[in-house]
Motif scaffolding. Sequence first.
Motif, PDB file in Angstrom:
ATOM      1  N   LEU A  15       0.829  -1.207   0.000  1.00  0.00           N
ATOM      2  CA  LEU A  15       0.000   0.000   0.000  1.00  0.00           C
ATOM      3  C   LEU A  15       0.866   1.262   0.000  1.00  0.00           C
ATOM      4  CD1 LEU A  15      -2.624  -1.434   2.369  1.00  0.00           C
ATOM      5  CD2 LEU A  15      -3.241  -0.152   0.337  1.00  0.00           C
ATOM      6  N   ALA A  16       1.914   1.274   0.806  1.00  0.00           N
ATOM      7  CA  ALA A  16       2.812   2.436   0.824  1.00  0.00           C
ATOM      8  C   ALA A  16       3.451   2.630  -0.550  1.00  0.00           C
ATOM      9  CB  ALA A  16       3.871   2.268   1.911  1.00  0.00           C
ATOM     10  N   ASP A  17       3.865   1.540  -1.183  1.00  0.00           N
ATOM     11  CA  ASP A  17       4.453   1.627  -2.527  1.00  0.00           C
ATOM     12  C   ASP A  17       3.461   2.214  -3.526  1.00  0.00           C
ATOM     13  OD1 ASP A  17       6.861   0.573  -1.685  1.00  0.00           O
ATOM     14  OD2 ASP A  17       6.477  -1.436  -2.493  1.00  0.00           O
ATOM     15  N   MET A  37       1.178  14.526   0.544  1.00  0.00           N
ATOM     16  CA  MET A  37       1.471  13.096   0.630  1.00  0.00           C
ATOM     17  C   MET A  37       2.317  12.785   1.877  1.00  0.00           C
ATOM     18  SD  MET A  37       0.867  10.186  -0.806  1.00  0.00           S
ATOM     19  CE  MET A  37       0.179  10.712  -2.360  1.00  0.00           C
ATOM     20  N   PRO A  38       1.825  11.873   2.720  1.00  0.00           N
ATOM     21  CA  PRO A  38       2.608  11.483   3.907  1.00  0.00           C
ATOM     22  C   PRO A  38       3.889  10.739   3.521  1.00  0.00           C
ATOM     23  CG  PRO A  38       0.325  10.750   4.077  1.00  0.00           C
ATOM     24  CD  PRO A  38       0.543  11.223   2.673  1.00  0.00           C
ATOM     25  N   SER A  39       4.807  10.681   4.446  1.00  0.00           N
ATOM     26  CA  SER A  39       6.046   9.911   4.253  1.00  0.00           C
ATOM     27  C   SER A  39       5.734   8.423   4.360  1.00  0.00           C
ATOM     28  CB  SER A  39       7.072  10.290   5.325  1.00  0.00           C
ATOM     29  OG  SER A  39       6.624   9.816   6.595  1.00  0.00           O
ATOM     30  N   ARG A  40       6.697   7.594   3.972  1.00  0.00           N
ATOM     31  CA  ARG A  40       6.533   6.141   4.102  1.00  0.00           C
ATOM     32  C   ARG A  40       6.262   5.757   5.551  1.00  0.00           C
ATOM     33  NH1 ARG A  40       7.023   1.485   1.484  1.00  0.00           N
ATOM     34  NH2 ARG A  40       7.613   2.559  -0.421  1.00  0.00           N
ATOM     35  N   ASP A  41       7.019   6.318   6.478  1.00  0.00           N
ATOM     36  CA  ASP A  41       6.797   5.994   7.892  1.00  0.00           C
ATOM     37  C   ASP A  41       5.388   6.362   8.335  1.00  0.00           C
ATOM     38  OD1 ASP A  41       9.322   4.923   8.271  1.00  0.00           O
ATOM     39  OD2 ASP A  41      10.155   6.734   9.187  1.00  0.00           O
ATOM     40  N   GLU A  42       4.901   7.517   7.892  1.00  0.00           N
ATOM     41  CA  GLU A  42       3.544   7.923   8.259  1.00  0.00           C
ATOM     42  C   GLU A  42       2.501   6.966   7.682  1.00  0.00           C
ATOM     43  OE1 GLU A  42       3.917  12.743   8.765  1.00  0.00           O
ATOM     44  OE2 GLU A  42       4.074  11.905   6.732  1.00  0.00           O
ATOM     45  N   TRP A  43       2.667   6.579   6.399  1.00  0.00           N
ATOM     46  CA  TRP A  43       1.747   5.604   5.799  1.00  0.00           C
ATOM     47  C   TRP A  43       1.776   4.305   6.591  1.00  0.00           C
ATOM     48  CZ3 TRP A  43      -2.221   6.475   3.033  1.00  0.00           C
ATOM     49  CH2 TRP A  43      -2.238   7.437   2.015  1.00  0.00           C
ATOM     50  N   GLU A  44       2.967   3.807   6.834  1.00  0.00           N
ATOM     51  CA  GLU A  44       3.089   2.517   7.515  1.00  0.00           C
ATOM     52  C   GLU A  44       2.506   2.563   8.924  1.00  0.00           C
ATOM     53  OE1 GLU A  44       7.190   1.319   6.992  1.00  0.00           O
ATOM     54  OE2 GLU A  44       6.824   0.779   4.888  1.00  0.00           O
ATOM     55  N   ASN A  45       2.722   3.654   9.634  1.00  0.00           N
ATOM     56  CA  ASN A  45       2.164   3.779  10.985  1.00  0.00           C
ATOM     57  C   ASN A  45       0.641   3.850  10.962  1.00  0.00           C
ATOM     58  OD1 ASN A  45       4.675   3.679  12.221  1.00  0.00           O
ATOM     59  ND2 ASN A  45       4.936   5.893  12.197  1.00  0.00           N
ATOM     60  N   MET A  46       0.084   4.610  10.014  1.00  0.00           N
ATOM     61  CA  MET A  46      -1.379   4.702   9.906  1.00  0.00           C
ATOM     62  C   MET A  46      -1.996   3.336   9.605  1.00  0.00           C
ATOM     63  SD  MET A  46      -2.260   8.250   7.885  1.00  0.00           S
ATOM     64  CE  MET A  46      -1.076   7.989   6.566  1.00  0.00           C
ATOM     65  N   LEU A  47      -1.374   2.600   8.685  1.00  0.00           N
ATOM     66  CA  LEU A  47      -1.905   1.292   8.310  1.00  0.00           C
ATOM     67  C   LEU A  47      -1.767   0.286   9.449  1.00  0.00           C
ATOM     68  CD1 LEU A  47      -0.551   1.307   4.671  1.00  0.00           C
ATOM     69  CD2 LEU A  47      -2.973   1.408   5.352  1.00  0.00           C
ATOM     70  N   ALA A  48      -0.651   0.329  10.161  1.00  0.00           N
ATOM     71  CA  ALA A  48      -0.471  -0.572  11.304  1.00  0.00           C
ATOM     72  C   ALA A  48      -1.502  -0.266  12.395  1.00  0.00           C
ATOM     73  CB  ALA A  48       0.945  -0.451  11.854  1.00  0.00           C
ATOM     74  N   GLU A  49      -1.755   1.012  12.630  1.00  0.00           N
ATOM     75  CA  GLU A  49      -2.766   1.392  13.619  1.00  0.00           C
ATOM     76  C   GLU A  49      -4.136   0.860  13.212  1.00  0.00           C
ATOM     77  OE1 GLU A  49      -5.034   5.390  15.208  1.00  0.00           O
ATOM     78  OE2 GLU A  49      -2.967   5.599  14.512  1.00  0.00           O
TER      79      GLU A  49
END
Length: 169
Positions: A15-17, A37-49
């Motif tokens: 999804l981040a890609d 556009m959020p950073s990769r870390d922001e995307w990954e943190n949102m999705l993990a949450e």
Amino acid sequence: MLSIREIIPSDIPLLADYWLNADPAFMRGMGVDLSKMPSRDEWENMLAEQINSDYPDKKAYCIIWLNNGVPCGHSNINKIVFGDEASMHLHLWKNDTRNKGLGTEFVKLSIPLFFDKYRLKKLYSEPYALNPAPHRVLEKAGFIFVKEYTCVPGWINFEQTVKRWEIFR
């Protein structure tokens, strides 16, 4: 064979890609403001949450679309009012899966899951008016066109004209 499932941790990089590596013109064509556009870390943190939250507490809920067992897109809901309504989004990740009718079939598979998990009465979708593909998909999937208006439809969008589509349980 088309199938769907809830997002799992191994989907997060996919999804981040999709969001971070897509052609900028494609993103603008969907109504995305690239400066938001959020950073990769922001995307990954949102999705993990999202994955780790209980259904009523999720800010968004994502379904992964699979073609022959391989993830190829997703649909998600946000602006969730549990037991009432939510806003649906639809995304096929690669050009070779678009314009083949897959989006319509995936949306048809996703709708019952969204309604059931969130006890929804209504789903709506508001794609960018100048992006014709989602409008075709929504109409074929049984959504009803409601109106066209100008707004900023989401946190990564620019102001734009959208077309609102709705479907009821």
